[in-house]
Enzyme design. Structure first.
Site, mmCIF file in Angstrom:
data_model
loop_
_atom_site.group_PDB
_atom_site.id
_atom_site.type_symbol
_atom_site.label_atom_id
_atom_site.label_comp_id
_atom_site.label_asym_id
_atom_site.label_seq_id
_atom_site.Cartn_x
_atom_site.Cartn_y
_atom_site.Cartn_z
ATOM 1 N N GLU A 1 -28.285 0.257 -66.932
ATOM 2 C CA GLU A 1 -27.604 -0.520 -65.889
ATOM 3 C C GLU A 1 -26.078 -0.458 -65.997
ATOM 4 O O GLU A 1 -25.381 -1.362 -65.538
ATOM 5 C CB GLU A 1 -28.095 -1.973 -65.879
ATOM 6 C CG GLU A 1 -29.573 -2.079 -65.582
ATOM 7 C CD GLU A 1 -30.040 -3.497 -65.343
ATOM 8 O OE1 GLU A 1 -29.189 -4.402 -65.303
ATOM 9 O OE2 GLU A 1 -31.251 -3.702 -65.198
ATOM 10 N N GLU B 1 -38.195 -1.113 -66.048
ATOM 11 C CA GLU B 1 -38.288 -2.558 -66.225
ATOM 12 C C GLU B 1 -38.749 -3.202 -64.927
ATOM 13 O O GLU B 1 -38.180 -2.950 -63.861
ATOM 14 C CB GLU B 1 -36.932 -3.192 -66.588
ATOM 15 C CG GLU B 1 -36.486 -3.049 -68.010
ATOM 16 C CD GLU B 1 -35.176 -3.787 -68.258
ATOM 17 O OE1 GLU B 1 -35.080 -4.980 -67.900
ATOM 18 O OE2 GLU B 1 -34.251 -3.163 -68.789
#
Length: 614
Positions: free
Chosen positions: A132, A243
């Protein structure tokens, strides 16, 4: 009809004959920051394989760092545990760090290759460089003043560095990729990262998409919109689900309510459709040992057990039948580029990175995320649900998203970078172009100020810490590693490094501690108990990942105190010269019985220790 069945096939075509992997995310420390050791990893991996209702299908593990917690650059003991249990590994290297820290990741990777040799070939299914990082420095991330990240050039450079490190070794053919959010991938300025990657890892949490209609009824459509959008820009690269999950407990996020019932619904509608079809790493097996974070995503509770909190069995035909008739049609899906990271903050350091806020978490040494989500590792949160005051964005049929950008100059550490920012986001739909302005929450109460000091806020120029390291006098020789969280208790202090650029010469700097009430936080969280305040000292030198209580830098001077820490207040600790061009270390300790664990985050509303510049 949902498009997932076709897109998943296309995304996986290059590896159609290969095994499809499924597993959970695993951090490097438990929720009390104690390192996870080889034996504990073995118990976790074996439990995942033996979960009732899963037919032994969870035989893989995603890691956020290759470094063993408590060491500068030794390989994670998860590798030895995987070797003993024959668990497949998606290795991770923490990216948004100094070159020195990233080089420690490379050292750990090289050492693992030397130590395990040919055995790694049958264990490692891929290597993720970062998590991220693009989101945190994306237009939305910059607007929200998200956690430190990296631009596409830095991510590509480090992906290539990993590939070079693998050349000529037993892992030379291992896929190397990156993990980020769909909003990062659909931004064409990040296309070079996709081009440099062998696979694309996507994180998606409808629970955290609290500017949208994100009830459990819409969770399925929100997730597959994110996945389909990523596949559409993936340049034919395989898209792995790195995720996703739904919490069993924690605060309500807009319409998203945590519960075991809703977690099972999300498992049934999303998990059972992707398991066996696409490489998938669920968030998470266990994140509640020894303390339960808020929110908590674990499919097992605080006691490690083969018996899950809800039914994990899937119908035999769930993946094929549901793609032809999902509960929410695409024409009713809500799409928005303001979805941001929305992953647990302390995920990258917690036993399971509690959903980087995104990382969170990563984090977390990284974060959850701590995991980036909760951002709180220690203690029971006791937080009440946060009422969301931002209205949902426009409903459209999402085909792809383009981001209107313009260059801005941002100071990060000792570097000044030209980045991209925006105030509007264009969403292309079958009904034409709809401009969506980025939702902004109501203004927080005005910060306090001190005559002659910079504002006790991040309204102007500011610097964030580039390293946070906890030290514990009850574990005086333990290197607890880096963290995304600030933790101060009667026994634990946190050390902060600030890299202050030379361009601050002649300006005034104020060291500020920002502590909003929980209802102002969007991507962070904290736990607070006891009564007392903070003592803040400047150190004679900076900390590093090997710093312990016994070898921490000596105190230079006490720069200020917060006698009685109260939520809803911002504090100016000291004001004066900026120490331009220097790396300055500060230490925060608790006074009285104060016990505070917070996710350092400059998303609205900012929380933690910063240098405000004026």
């Amino acid at each position: 009809m949902r498009t997932f069945g076709i897109l998943a096939f296309a995304a996986s075509l290059a590896t159609a004959l290969a095994q499809v992997y499924q597993g959970f995310n695993y951090g490097s420390v438990f929720t009390n920051n104690a390192p996870i050791t080889e034996g504990e990893y073995e118990r976790l991996f074996n439990t995942a394989k033996q979960l009732t209702g899963t037919s032994g299908a969870f035989t893989s593990a995603r890691l956020f760092t290759t470094i063993q917690a408590g060491t500068p650059n030794s390989p994670t003991e998860a590798i030895a545990a995987a070797d003993a249990t024959q668990t497949k590994l998606l290795l991770g290297l923490f990216l948004s760090a100094t070159d020195e820290q990233f080089n420690n990741e490379l050292t750990a990777l090289r050492s693992a290759i030397t130590q395990y040799g040919q055995r790694l070939v049958n264990l490692v299914i891929g290597i993720s460089v970062g998590s991220e990082d693009l989101y945190r420095i994306s237009p939305t991330g910059i607007l929200n003043k998200s956690n430190p990240g990296e631009g596409p050039d830095a991510v590509v450079r480090r992906i290539n560095a990993v590939k070079q490190a693998l050349a000529g070794t037993v892992l030379s053919g291992t896929p190397v990729g990156h993990v980020d959010t769909w909003t990062a991938y659909v931004n064409s300025s990040n296309a070079a990262v996709i081009a440099a990657s062998d696979f694309v890892g996507v994180d998606a949490y409808p629970y955290f998409q609290n500017t949208q209609a994100n009830s459990i009824e819409n969770g399925e459509s929100l997730f597959f919109d994110a996945y389909d959008a990523t596949v559409a820009v993936a340049q034919g690269k395989p898209v792995w689900i790195t995720e996703t999950g739904w919490p069993v407990s924690g605060p309500t996020e807009n319409q998203a309510v945590p519960s075991t019932q809703n977690a099972q619904t999300y498992w049934d509608r999303v998990g059972c459709r992707v398991f066996g079809q696409v490489n998938t790493f669920w968030y998470t097996l266990q994140d509640a040992f020894p303390n339960t974070p808020s929110p908590s995503f674990g499919v097992v509770g605080s006691t490690l057990s083969n018996t899950p909190l809800y039914d994990l069995s899937c119908p035999q035909d769930s993946s094929s039948s549901s793609s032809a008739g999902s509960s929410t049609s695409s024409s009713e899906a809500v799409s928005s580029a303001t979805g941001a990271s929305n992953t647990p903050p302390d995920r990258e350091t917690s036993a399971t990175p509690a959903p980087e806020g995104s990382g969170s978490n990563g984090g977390s040494s990284g974060s959850t995320p701590a995991p980036e989500g909760s951002g709180s590792n220690g203690g029971s949160s006791g937080s009440t649900p946060v009422e969301n005051t931002v209205p949902p964005t426009v409903k459209t049929v999402m085909t792809y998203v383009t981001v209107t950008t313009c260059p801005v100059t941002v100071t990060s550490g000792s570097e000044t970078k030209t980045l991209m920012t925006t105030s509007t986001v264009s969403v292309t739909s079958t009904h034409g172009n709809t401009l969506l302005t980025v939702a902004t929450p109501p203004s927080a109460p005005s910060p306090s100020s001190t005559p002659g000091a910079c504002p006790a806020s991040l309204a102007g120029d500011f610097e964030f810490p580039h390293l946070i390291v906890p030290v514990d006098k009850n574990q005086p020789d333990a290197a607890l590693g880096t963290s995304f969280n600030g933790l101060v208790t009667p026994t634990v202090s946190s050390l902060f490094n600030f890299d202050l650029p030379a361009s601050l010469e002649g300006r005034t700097c104020s060291l500020v501690f920002l502590f909003p009430t929980r209802d102002w936080l969007q991507t962070s969280n904290y736990t607070l108990s006891g009564a007392g305040g903070l003592n803040i000292e400047r150190l004679e030198g900076p900390a590093d990942s090997a710093t312990t209580f016994n070898n921490q830098p000596k105190v230079n001077v006490t720069v200020g105190t917060v006698p009685d820490l109260q939520a809803g207040n911002n504090y100016v600790v000291r004001s004066g010269e900026c120490y331009a061009g220097e790396r300055i270390g500060y230490k925060i300790s608790a006074t009285g019985s104060l016990d505070l664990d917070y996710f350092q985050d400059y998303n609205p509303e900012p929380i933690g220790l910063y240098v405000s510049v004026c």
